[in-house]
Design a protein around this motif. Structure first.
Motif, mmCIF file in Angstrom:
data_model
loop_
_atom_site.group_PDB
_atom_site.id
_atom_site.type_symbol
_atom_site.label_atom_id
_atom_site.label_comp_id
_atom_site.label_asym_id
_atom_site.label_seq_id
_atom_site.Cartn_x
_atom_site.Cartn_y
_atom_site.Cartn_z
ATOM 1 N N LEU A 276 0.753 -1.160 0.100
ATOM 2 C CA LEU A 276 0.131 0.021 0.128
ATOM 3 C C LEU A 276 0.833 1.296 0.110
ATOM 4 N N PRO A 277 0.509 2.010 -0.849
ATOM 5 C CA PRO A 277 1.496 3.437 -1.042
ATOM 6 C C PRO A 277 1.577 4.235 0.142
ATOM 7 N N ASP A 278 0.286 4.201 0.930
ATOM 8 C CA ASP A 278 0.158 5.145 2.150
ATOM 9 C C ASP A 278 0.448 4.548 3.380
ATOM 10 N N ARG A 279 1.012 3.463 3.537
ATOM 11 C CA ARG A 279 1.242 2.731 4.838
ATOM 12 C C ARG A 279 2.134 1.548 4.832
ATOM 13 N N THR A 280 3.002 1.449 5.599
ATOM 14 C CA THR A 280 4.002 0.526 5.682
ATOM 15 C C THR A 280 3.633 -0.454 7.033
ATOM 16 N N THR A 281 3.345 -1.718 6.726
ATOM 17 C CA THR A 281 3.106 -2.785 7.929
ATOM 18 C C THR A 281 4.124 -3.494 8.214
ATOM 19 N N ILE A 282 4.380 -3.703 9.614
ATOM 20 C CA ILE A 282 5.220 -4.726 9.890
ATOM 21 C C ILE A 282 4.842 -5.828 10.884
ATOM 22 N N GLN A 283 5.147 -6.899 10.443
ATOM 23 C CA GLN A 283 4.848 -8.314 10.962
ATOM 24 C C GLN A 283 5.926 -8.781 11.652
ATOM 25 N N LEU A 284 5.576 -8.940 13.127
ATOM 26 C CA LEU A 284 6.638 -9.410 14.161
ATOM 27 C C LEU A 284 6.695 -10.973 14.060
ATOM 28 N N THR A 285 8.042 -11.416 14.384
ATOM 29 C CA THR A 285 8.080 -12.998 14.579
ATOM 30 C C THR A 285 7.383 -13.437 15.621
ATOM 31 N N PRO A 286 6.887 -14.656 15.581
ATOM 32 C CA PRO A 286 6.194 -15.212 16.851
ATOM 33 C C PRO A 286 6.642 -14.977 18.000
ATOM 34 N N GLU A 287 8.105 -14.968 18.158
ATOM 35 C CA GLU A 287 8.645 -14.934 19.321
ATOM 36 C C GLU A 287 8.612 -13.530 19.859
ATOM 37 N N ALA A 288 8.806 -12.455 18.869
ATOM 38 C CA ALA A 288 8.654 -11.092 19.259
ATOM 39 C C ALA A 288 7.243 -10.737 19.656
ATOM 40 N N ALA A 289 6.395 -11.187 18.855
ATOM 41 C CA ALA A 289 4.926 -11.344 19.315
ATOM 42 C C ALA A 289 4.790 -11.496 20.642
ATOM 43 N N ALA A 290 5.153 -12.640 20.941
ATOM 44 C CA ALA A 290 4.979 -13.101 22.443
ATOM 45 C C ALA A 290 5.512 -12.209 23.497
ATOM 46 N N ARG A 291 6.819 -11.769 23.076
ATOM 47 C CA ARG A 291 7.466 -10.793 24.111
ATOM 48 C C ARG A 291 6.616 -9.679 24.107
ATOM 49 N N ARG A 292 6.295 -9.150 22.955
ATOM 50 C CA ARG A 292 5.737 -7.894 22.861
ATOM 51 C C ARG A 292 4.112 -8.058 23.768
#
Length: 310
Positions: A276-292
């Motif tokens: 999408l030209p108007d946004r950047t989406t970041i997907q975390l790794t499962p480990e990073a998502a669990a820590r978050r």
């Protein structure tokens, strides 16, 4: 019945009396047969001289023609020509090959069919050229005889542009997308790897699309062609960058800026979505998502305790 006599005055007559009935019954030979009859009459009378040994030469010529005809029917003409010309000093002793970086000289020699007694005169240059041209890497080939004992083979080879993975197979391809040969070793490991159906034809766009972003290109491990429309970049640390179908240059500019200013690609993330030209989406790794998630839960508890203490 009466006799007819013709005379010329003043000289003896060379004519004889010929009965009219007998004259009518004499037949005249056709013109082509007259020459044949005259030839044999002259030959018999000795007026035609035949050189000595003419019969012997004619017989030898007849036998030679018969032998050649028999060799032709039996398919031995080439073998006899090979043996004859080799025996008089035209056996091939040297083959000079140039322009072959990927093509083995052994393959070329095998296709030429040299056995140590092959004659340069009898070698079929066109057939040799056609055989060598069928080798995977050969783009153009020239085969030339250099008398008395040398063959020159000059090649121009196809250029490998990328490695194409289709299923479990890996093939080297040209920039046009044409397959050169299966990948057999690691000498081409620095070439870009393109993956997916029709990726071999889409690969030509990679060089132009990434020419201004060498920092990003240097970290790409594989280019995956998605749905016949766009690329996913698999980076060297496992991060997947999803590029848009259009305006790839702008998406790469955004990625390069984030990585330069915030070390985006060094973080514990799984994917960066730039479709999408108007946004950047970041997907975390499962480990990073669990820590978050753990950090968010702890923070929520801390906020509740802080609110109860007020």
């Amino acid at each position: 019945m009466f006799a007819l006599t013709v005379k010329r005055i003043g000289r003896p007559s060379r004519y004889i009396e010929l009965p009219i009935a007998e004259a009518d019954e004499r037949r005249v030979l056709p013109r082509p047969l007259r020459r044949v009859v005259r030839f044999f009459v002259s030959l018999g009378s000795g007026r035609i001289h035949i050189p000595a040994h003419t019969g012997t030469v004619s017989a030898l010529g007849f036998l030679a023609a018969t032998g050649l005809y028999g060799m032709s029917l039996g398919g031995h003409t080439e073998a006899v020509a090979q043996a004859t010309t080799s025996a008089v000093g035209f056996a091939i002793e040297d083959v000079k090959v140039s322009g072959n970086n990927q093509t083995s000289e052994i393959e070329i020699l095998q296709l030429l069919g040299l056995d140590g007694a092959t004659s340069l005169v009898a070698l079929d240059v066109d057939a040799a050229r056609q055989k060598i041209a069928r080798l995977p890497w050969v783009e153009n080939v020239e085969v030339r005889k250099v008398y008395p004992k040398t063959i020159e083979v000059k090649l121009s080879e196809r250029a490998a542009y990328a490695i194409w993975q289709h299923g479990q197979e890996l093939s080297l391809i040209e920039k046009s997308g044409s397959v050169i040969a299966p990948l057999r070793d690691n000498k081409f490991s620095t070439l870009p790897l393109v993956v997916g159906r029709d990726a071999e034809t889409a690969a030509a766009s990679i060089e132009d699309a990434f020419s201004k972003w060498p920092d990003v290109k240097a970290r790409v491990k594989a280019y995956v062609w998605v749905s016949g429309r766009r690329w996913d970049l698999h980076m060297d640390n496992g991060v997947v960058v999803k590029l848009p179908e259009d305006d790839v240059d702008q998406a790469l500019a955004t990625l390069s800026k984030f990585d330069r200013e915030q070390q985006l690609l060094e973080r514990d993330i799984a994917a960066v979505d730039l479709r999408l030209p108007d946004r950047t989406t970041i997907q975390l790794t499962p480990e990073a998502a669990a820590r978050r998630q753990a950090a968010v839960t702890t923070r929520t508890k801390d906020l509740k305790k802080a609110g109860q203490n007020i």
